[in-house]
Design an enzyme around this catalytic site. Structure first.
Site, PDB file in Angstrom:
ATOM      1  CE  LYS A  31      43.762   7.570  53.048  1.00 18.32           C
ATOM      2  NZ  LYS A  31      43.325   6.568  53.978  1.00 18.32           N
ATOM      3  CG  ASP A  58      44.770   3.713  54.240  1.00 18.12           C
ATOM      4  OD1 ASP A  58      45.767   2.627  54.333  1.00 18.12           O
ATOM      5  OD2 ASP A  58      45.093   4.676  54.511  1.00 18.12           O
ATOM      6  CG  LEU A  59      40.350  -1.875  54.110  1.00 18.63           C
ATOM      7  CD1 LEU A  59      39.546  -2.796  53.825  1.00 18.63           C
ATOM      8  CD2 LEU A  59      39.636  -0.769  55.018  1.00 18.63           C
ATOM      9  CE  LYS A  60      46.893   3.286  57.658  1.00 19.15           C
ATOM     10  NZ  LYS A  60      45.778   4.116  57.204  1.00 19.15           N
ATOM     11  CG  ASP A  63      44.944 -11.156  60.868  1.00 14.66           C
ATOM     12  OD1 ASP A  63      45.330 -12.168  61.278  1.00 14.66           O
ATOM     13  OD2 ASP A  63      43.734 -10.638  60.745  1.00 14.66           O
ATOM     14  CB  THR A  67      43.960 -13.599  58.010  1.00 19.13           C
ATOM     15  OG1 THR A  67      43.989 -14.775  58.727  1.00 19.13           O
ATOM     16  CG2 THR A  67      42.972 -12.569  57.968  1.00 19.13           C
ATOM     17  CB  THR A 113      52.164  10.815  58.661  1.00 19.46           C
ATOM     18  OG1 THR A 113      51.012  10.275  58.031  1.00 19.46           O
ATOM     19  CG2 THR A 113      52.932  10.512  57.582  1.00 19.46           C
ATOM     20  N   GLY A 191      43.573  14.545  52.810  1.00 20.90           N
ATOM     21  CA  GLY A 191      42.154  14.237  53.434  1.00 20.90           C
ATOM     22  C   GLY A 191      41.639  15.384  53.945  1.00 20.90           C
ATOM     23  NE  ARG A 192      42.728  15.178  59.460  1.00 19.52           N
ATOM     24  CZ  ARG A 192      43.274  14.798  60.259  1.00 19.52           C
ATOM     25  NH1 ARG A 192      42.908  15.011  61.566  1.00 19.52           N
ATOM     26  NH2 ARG A 192      44.513  14.202  60.115  1.00 19.52           N
TER      27      ARG A 192
HETATM   28  O1  C5P Z   1      43.236  14.277  56.806  1.00 21.53           O
HETATM   29  P1  C5P Z   1      44.533  13.873  56.288  1.00 21.53           P
HETATM   30  O2  C5P Z   1      45.331  14.707  55.103  1.00 21.53           O
HETATM   31  O3  C5P Z   1      45.609  13.861  57.678  1.00 21.53           O
HETATM   32  O4  C5P Z   1      44.647  12.350  55.866  1.00 21.53           O
HETATM   33  C1  C5P Z   1      45.708  11.603  55.524  1.00 21.53           C
HETATM   34  C2  C5P Z   1      45.007  10.180  55.178  1.00 21.53           C
HETATM   35  O5  C5P Z   1      46.205   9.226  55.078  1.00 21.53           O
HETATM   36  C3  C5P Z   1      44.013   9.605  56.224  1.00 21.53           C
HETATM   37  O6  C5P Z   1      43.279   8.926  55.780  1.00 21.53           O
HETATM   38  C4  C5P Z   1      45.032   8.474  57.173  1.00 21.53           C
HETATM   39  O7  C5P Z   1      44.570   7.432  57.490  1.00 21.53           O
HETATM   40  C5  C5P Z   1      46.091   8.316  56.010  1.00 21.53           C
HETATM   41  N1  C5P Z   1      47.209   7.948  56.585  1.00 21.53           N
HETATM   42  C6  C5P Z   1      48.404   8.474  57.211  1.00 21.53           C
HETATM   43  N2  C5P Z   1      49.524   7.973  57.435  1.00 21.53           N
HETATM   44  C7  C5P Z   1      49.905   6.816  57.232  1.00 21.53           C
HETATM   45  C8  C5P Z   1      48.964   6.018  56.509  1.00 21.53           C
HETATM   46  C9  C5P Z   1      47.834   6.512  56.067  1.00 21.53           C
HETATM   47  O8  C5P Z   1      47.882   9.402  57.504  1.00 21.53           O
HETATM   48  N3  C5P Z   1      51.196   6.446  57.602  1.00 21.53           N
END
Ligand code: C5P
Length: 212
Positions: A31, A58-60, A63, A67, A113, A191-192
């Protein structure tokens, strides 16, 4: 491997490259969000493609319809596998996105989330997004069963908020990878817990072991 997505939320291209290399045996979809894309759009897309990986952009988008339509067309030209739009953008915006020819998969964000939300609220948003023709939604693991029941098994549910234990961060609606998969999640976004781990390769393997 097929349903674990790694969020490359890092500023540094070299760090992103190292993460891709370390987790490559376990992850097929990466992502890319604004943190990396704003500085290294072309570079990171090329690196991922050269490594045979799929890109979740993932630029959500949120708009006006014209666009968003052009943004989806631009993402299609980059050759990404999937992208996000905000369900809050409404019917016309979602329709403009899904009507783009040969487009990537489109996943609509229900409620982030990191925010509190009721099951009903998220399920309604998912239902609405489905009626506009998107391929799936981003929702927390806590809402998967309800969304699958309302929207059908084929409607994809992509879940961030995946943790092995209580998160000490901004994510509020969380669950373990096992719970998310048991409920029918199509993809888990992590992610983290991986990118900030002292051993990202080992961490990715741990998540991967729980997803297969
Ligand atoms: O670090 P972590 O596991 O929380 O990463 C979750 C990823 O999912 C982040 O990049 C965050 O931008 C993305 N995300 C989210 N909730 C959403 C949509 C995307 O946490 N509803």
């Amino acid at each position: 491997m097929k349903n674990l997505i790694l969020a490359l939320d890092v500023y540094d291209l070299k760090k992103a490259e190292k993460l891709i290399e370390a987790t490559s045996p376990y992850i097929d979809i990466f992502k890319v969000g604004p943190i990396l894309f704003l500085q290294y759009a072309k570079e990171i897309i090329k690196i991922l493609k050269d490594n045979g990986k799929k890109i979740f952009l993932d630029l959500k988008f949120h708009d006006i319809p014209a666009t968003v339509k052009r943004s989806v067309e631009a993402a299609r030209e980059l050759g990404v596998y999937s992208l996000t739009v905000h369900s809050l953008g409404g019917h016309d915006m979602l329709k403009a996105a899904v009507e783009v020819e040969n487009r990537p998969k489109i996943w609509a964000v229900t409620v982030l989330t990191s925010q509190a939300a009721t099951l009903d609220e998220v399920t309604k948003k998912a239902n609405f997004a489905k009626s506009c023709g998107v391929d799936g939604v981003i929702a927390s693991p806590l809402e998967i069963s309800s969304i699958k029941k309302e929207c059908g098994k084929c409607f994809q549910v992509v879940t961030p908020g995946i943790r092995f234990s209580n998160a000490n961060d901004d994510q509020k609606r969380i669950a373990t990878p096992q719970a998310a998969l048991n409920d029918g999640a199509d993809f888990l976004v992590v992610g983290r817990p991986i990118i900030e781990s002292t051993n990202p390769s080992e961490a990715a393997k741990m998540f991967c072991d729980k997803t297969f």
